[in-house]
Design a protein around this motif. Sequence first.
Motif, short mmCIF file in Angstrom:
data_model
loop_
_atom_site.label_atom_id
_atom_site.label_comp_id
_atom_site.label_asym_id
_atom_site.label_seq_id
_atom_site.Cartn_x
_atom_site.Cartn_y
_atom_site.Cartn_z
N ASP A 146 -30.66 21.55 0.77
CA ASP A 146 -31.60 21.13 -0.26
C ASP A 146 -30.93 20.87 -1.61
N ILE A 147 -29.97 21.71 -1.97
CA ILE A 147 -29.38 21.55 -3.30
C ILE A 147 -28.06 20.78 -3.29
N MET A 148 -27.47 20.60 -2.12
CA MET A 148 -26.15 19.94 -2.08
C MET A 148 -26.17 18.53 -1.50
N VAL A 149 -27.24 18.19 -0.83
CA VAL A 149 -27.30 16.88 -0.17
C VAL A 149 -28.48 16.08 -0.71
N GLY A 150 -28.17 14.92 -1.27
CA GLY A 150 -29.22 14.01 -1.70
C GLY A 150 -29.34 12.88 -0.69
N VAL A 151 -30.50 12.26 -0.63
CA VAL A 151 -30.70 11.15 0.30
C VAL A 151 -31.29 9.97 -0.47
N GLU A 152 -30.62 8.83 -0.35
CA GLU A 152 -31.11 7.63 -1.01
C GLU A 152 -30.92 6.45 -0.07
N ASN A 153 -32.00 5.74 0.19
CA ASN A 153 -31.96 4.61 1.12
C ASN A 153 -31.38 5.00 2.47
N GLY A 154 -31.72 6.20 2.91
CA GLY A 154 -31.25 6.65 4.21
C GLY A 154 -29.82 7.15 4.24
N GLU A 155 -29.13 7.07 3.12
CA GLU A 155 -27.73 7.52 3.05
C GLU A 155 -27.65 8.89 2.40
N SER A 156 -26.93 9.79 3.03
CA SER A 156 -26.75 11.13 2.47
C SER A 156 -25.53 11.14 1.54
N TYR A 157 -25.64 11.92 0.46
CA TYR A 157 -24.51 12.05 -0.45
C TYR A 157 -24.48 13.46 -1.02
N PHE A 158 -23.27 13.89 -1.38
CA PHE A 158 -23.10 15.23 -1.94
C PHE A 158 -23.52 15.23 -3.39
N THR A 159 -24.23 16.28 -3.81
CA THR A 159 -24.73 16.32 -5.18
C THR A 159 -24.54 17.70 -5.80
N ILE A 160 -24.23 17.70 -7.09
CA ILE A 160 -24.09 18.95 -7.85
C ILE A 160 -25.04 18.85 -9.04
N GLY A 161 -25.76 19.94 -9.32
CA GLY A 161 -26.68 19.89 -10.44
C GLY A 161 -27.21 21.26 -10.82
N LEU A 162 -28.18 21.25 -11.68
CA LEU A 162 -28.78 22.48 -12.19
C LEU A 162 -29.33 23.39 -11.07
N PRO A 163 -29.88 22.83 -9.99
CA PRO A 163 -30.38 23.71 -8.91
C PRO A 163 -29.32 24.67 -8.36
N TRP A 164 -28.06 24.28 -8.43
CA TRP A 164 -26.99 25.19 -7.97
C TRP A 164 -27.05 26.48 -8.79
N LEU A 165 -27.19 26.32 -10.11
CA LEU A 165 -27.21 27.49 -10.99
C LEU A 165 -28.47 28.32 -10.72
N SER A 166 -29.59 27.65 -10.56
CA SER A 166 -30.85 28.35 -10.31
C SER A 166 -30.77 29.15 -9.01
N VAL A 167 -30.32 28.50 -7.96
CA VAL A 167 -30.26 29.17 -6.66
C VAL A 167 -29.19 30.26 -6.67
N GLY A 168 -28.09 29.99 -7.35
CA GLY A 168 -27.05 31.02 -7.46
C GLY A 168 -27.56 32.26 -8.16
N ALA A 169 -28.33 32.06 -9.22
CA ALA A 169 -28.90 33.20 -9.94
C ALA A 169 -29.88 33.96 -9.06
N CYS A 170 -30.67 33.22 -8.29
CA CYS A 170 -31.62 33.85 -7.39
C CYS A 170 -30.89 34.69 -6.35
N ILE A 171 -29.83 34.14 -5.78
CA ILE A 171 -29.05 34.88 -4.78
C ILE A 171 -28.50 36.17 -5.38
N ALA A 172 -27.93 36.04 -6.59
CA ALA A 172 -27.32 37.21 -7.23
C ALA A 172 -28.37 38.29 -7.51
N LEU A 173 -29.53 37.87 -7.99
CA LEU A 173 -30.56 38.86 -8.33
C LEU A 173 -31.16 39.52 -7.10
N VAL A 174 -31.37 38.71 -6.05
CA VAL A 174 -31.93 39.30 -4.82
C VAL A 174 -30.92 40.27 -4.21
#
Lengths: 109, 278
Positions: A55-83
Amino acid sequence: MSAEYVPLAIIMFVFTYPSRAVGLLAPAIDRLPRQVLAYLQLVGPAVLAALAAVDIMVGVENGESYFTIGLPWLSVGACIALVWWRKNLFLGLAAAIAIAIVGRALGFA
Amino acid sequence: MVEGPARVDLVTTLAPPPPPDLASVRRKLVLDGLGIVVSAVGFGFVYGLTARTVAGFSPIDVMAMSVFAFAGAAQFAAVGYVASGVPWAVIGILTGLLNARHVLYSAALAPWFRGRSFGERAVAAHVLTDEAFALSIAHFRRLGRFDAFGYWFAAIGVTFIPWFFATLAGVLIGDAIVDPERLGIDVIFPAAMAGLAVGLITGRRELVAAVVGATVGVLVSLAVSTTVGVIAGGVVGPAVGLLVPAATAGETAPIGGEASADHYGMQGYVDRPEADKP
């Protein structure tokens, strides 16, 4: 009001109930090979981690998958650390949402 | 102990504790349950909201999901599947895989439910969740015996009811959310999935399965598709996790041994011959 996904809910019940009931209703569960039970125990963490990572590392555009880095990484990382630290999913989710809100208010994607 | 992989006896032998005070044990259950209520309400609310905004679920759809499926992670995942156009049959299979861990919960609870009616066990199975399992098995352990109130309170009182109404509340105000990304709605799904995965990691095997599952999931998603990626991660991750030697796995087996008994909170659990059963 639409009830389009009610049949899907029933399908999900059909695929979920057996795993919940097999031990309680069929004592023969304790005769399954240990390796099978060990494998089943690991399915949950693997599937959930795969869902989150994709969900946070793979984007899809026109049926093509691509690697993506963004703010969700930080959000999910914080969630993992807190849990991991506090054993509290709600706290982790709250932190993830807060980071996303503040980050976007500051102009991060 | 019976040798061979095809026979694992589940026996609970409870050390003679001082007579438990039912009221105080139940009070502890209620206090523990409050944390689950908060979690269920928060998680349920964002699920309803996400189902509405991401996949276009109606309140009826969300209520049906919460009644029939009643599986937080699987319900959340289904939102992603639906939004991605995954066929329903595949969603069913993925749901089954995602909820496969309930086999272990069910097996671990079975000894405590001995003597209960088939109907009661059948209904109890439907409301068996991560939270219900964790609360009820700890309650039985403290009490030293089965307590129907404890199970139904854990499964329905603090899990099902808060979850159902929170998901309904979430979906009903979904229309009021104009820009989900500004409110961080888009990160709730992956954060919830990751958080639930962390909650299930109790040893090195689970950790390896999760890391490999995530890695394989991403790589296959980039090479093929996200749907295939998630399935590949869910299938390959556990297989690689099993390669972690039992001696370093943190537990010897999912059920059937003392380490796993402790993992599931079954104090005094031993794996021994039929003749030794109480």
